[in-house]
Design an enzyme around this catalytic site. Structure first.
Site, short mmCIF file in Angstrom:
data_model
loop_
_atom_site.label_atom_id
_atom_site.label_comp_id
_atom_site.label_asym_id
_atom_site.label_seq_id
_atom_site.Cartn_x
_atom_site.Cartn_y
_atom_site.Cartn_z
CG ASP A 41 24.12 46.76 42.79
OD1 ASP A 41 22.95 46.41 42.59
OD2 ASP A 41 24.93 46.98 41.86
N GLY A 44 28.79 39.78 45.18
CA GLY A 44 29.76 39.51 44.14
C GLY A 44 30.34 40.77 43.54
N GLY A 45 29.71 41.93 43.80
CA GLY A 45 30.24 43.20 43.35
C GLY A 45 30.33 43.32 41.84
CB CYS A 47 34.51 40.88 40.15
SG CYS A 47 35.34 39.44 39.45
N GLY A 186 39.52 54.10 24.32
CA GLY A 186 40.40 53.53 25.33
C GLY A 186 40.84 52.13 24.95
CE1 TYR A 189 40.48 44.86 33.13
CE2 TYR A 189 41.97 46.70 33.52
CZ TYR A 189 40.89 45.92 33.92
OH TYR A 189 40.23 46.21 35.08
CG ASP A 318 38.87 47.32 41.76
OD1 ASP A 318 39.75 46.46 41.86
OD2 ASP A 318 38.06 47.36 40.82
CG HIS A 450 54.50 15.78 24.33
ND1 HIS A 450 54.84 16.98 23.74
CD2 HIS A 450 54.32 14.88 23.33
CE1 HIS A 450 54.87 16.81 22.43
NE2 HIS A 450 54.56 15.55 22.14
#
Length: 474
Positions: A41, A44-45, A47, A186, A189, A318, A450
């Site tokens: 495809d 980078g798939g 993600c 759903g 996340y 995955d 800081h």
């Protein structure tokens, strides 16, 4: 690489060019192995193309609009308009830059790139079918293979994706207009991130979830902060309801849900986003031909060196199951390549962080207090509420906390849960602490700039030691 019906050979065949696959390919090439990377495809798939990167681009863009719109009490008066088509075009530009970069990195490291769909013919041969009419196929013989075929959204039989009214996350990230009403099925996340994005973009968002809370798997006080913030954005939640049916109406659809007690409810929306999980992509690769086993859910079990039950076949990302995180897949890809090259390498799952890019963000790593107890530790916990952070106050964002979990006996850091702006960045410090065996004293003795949010990590560690300055000690 010769294309056609001629068998060619390679040291390492990588199937899939997502984060796990392209990293495995590049690292193996760096170790002087001949590497062939097959992608059907886009480099980078999921993600880079349809997940992590485009979603975070929309998170950032809608945050800009929301923060400007809500800043009147800070003396900033603005009412920005969202051009969803323009936002999507900008997001696509970010994606293109990264995917093009992945392809260049692979080529620059000497990886042989092959476009097509690879499936195993036997345990040492794969057949690659090239896309397009008349493109043919080729056989590739390999000494080692890395399966990195990724995952795809789970489709509910009652709400099959059509890309128009019923959307997957991939469809939602390509929208060029903001739906007036969006129903999210759903509250994991993906559902929570996109619910937040579209609420800030102007949609009336409703979330239905089969379980009793959002973000299952996270502690209740972690999810409570995020859920309350989402409610303040106008998101309407309905828990313990499962999507059961739908029907089209004149300007959208009606989704029917069923509660655990049998109660039936109906929700009207312009579009519905189904985000109920992801499943492994293994149907294109014919794992059986290579003798690679899968579990009852279709994932490929691996050991701490990313090996499957077949010694010379590895699986990363995955497709290898939880944790389904791009950075875990990248690390597994490196480990697989190094093991193939004969290097000592293994995965340390204990130190892999996770992040949810909601508002505020969630960052976690290592053990919770209860998990530490179950593991046989005597945990001590330190916490700093963000309302005690000067930088959080100047961010005008004080909902949340930083929590550090350590072993009371020796002070070794065991984990952290952070709910905060930039929690995805802050969690890295604790991940490093766990990886290097740091103690609470190490975190406290490290001088933090800081005013910064990172000071909260130091103060939470000090609180665990009874030495916090900017919050009352426990």
């Amino acid at each position: 690489m010769v294309v056609g019906d001629i068998a060619t050979g390679t040291d390492v065949l990588v199937i899939g060019a997502g984060p796990g696959g392209y990293v495995a390919a590049i690292r193996a090439a760096q170790l002087d192995l001949d590497v062939t990377l097959v992608e059907k495809d886009a480099y980078g798939g999921t993600c880079l193309n349809h997940g992590c990167i485009p979603s975070k681009a929309l998170v950032s863009a809608t945050d800009v609009a929301h923060e400007a719109r809500e800043a009147e009490h800070m003396g900033v008066h603005a009412d920005p308009a969202i051009d969803m088509a323009g936002m999507t075009a900008w997001k696509d530009g970010v994606v293109d830059q990264l995917t093009t970069g992945v392809e260049r990195l692979c080529k620059g490291n000497g990886v042989n790139l092959v476009d097509g769909t690879a499936e195993f013919a036997d345990e040492n041969t794969a057949r690659v079918a090239h896309g397009g009419e008349g493109q043919g196929s080729e056989s590739i013989e390999f000494e080692h293979a890395v399966v990195a075929t990724g995952s795809r959204p789970v489709e509910l039989p009652a709400l099959p994706f059509d890309g128009d009214l019923i959307l997957s996350s991939r469809h939602a990230l390509a929208l060029e207009s903001v739906p007036d009403e969006l129903l999210v099925v759903g509250a994991g996340y993906i559902g929570m991130e996109l619910a937040t994005v579209f609420a800030k973009a102007g949609s009336d968002v409703t979330v239905v979830e089969a379980l009793d809370q959002a973000l299952p798997g996270y502690e209740a006080d972690v999810t409570r902060v995020v859920t309350q913030r989402a409610k303040s954005l106008g998101v309407d939640f309905h828990f313990e309801e499962a999507a059961a049916d739908w029907e089209e109406r004149e300007e959208g659809l009606t989704v029917v849900t069923e509660g655990e007690d049998g109660t039936v409810s109906e929700y009207e929306a312009t579009k519905a986003l189904v985000a109920v999980g992801r499943e492994p992509v293994t149907d294109t690769v014919d794992l059986d031909a290579a003798g690679v086993e899968t579990d009852e859910n279709g994932f490929v079990p691996t050991d701490d060196r990313a090996r499957t039950n077949v010694d010379h076949v590895f699986a990363v990302g995955d497709v290898a199951g939880e944790p389904m995180l791009a950075h875990e897949g990248m690390k597994a890809g490196e480990v697989a390549a190094e093991v193939i090259a004969g290097e000592p390498a293994a995965l340390d799952q204990q130190a892999i962080p996770a992040a949810v890019f909601t508002d505020p963000e969630i960052g976690t790593v290592g053990l919770t207090e209860s998990e530490a107890e179950d593991a046989g530790f005597s945990p001590v916990v330190g916490e700093l509420p963000l309302r005690a952070s000067g930088r959080a106050l100047t961010h005008d964002d004080t909902d949340g906390f930083v929590r550090i979990v350590a072993d009371e006996t020796d002070g070794f850091v065991l984990g952290a849960q952070i709910v905060s702006p930039e929690a995805s960045e802050l969690i890295a410090e604790v991940g490093l602490a766990i990886e290097m065996g740091a103690t609470l004293e190490d975190l406290v003795a490290t001088v933090h700039t800081h005013p910064t949010l990172s000071e909260a990590v130091m103060e939470a560690a000090a609180n665990a030691m009874g030495q916090a300055i900017h919050t009352l000690n426990r």
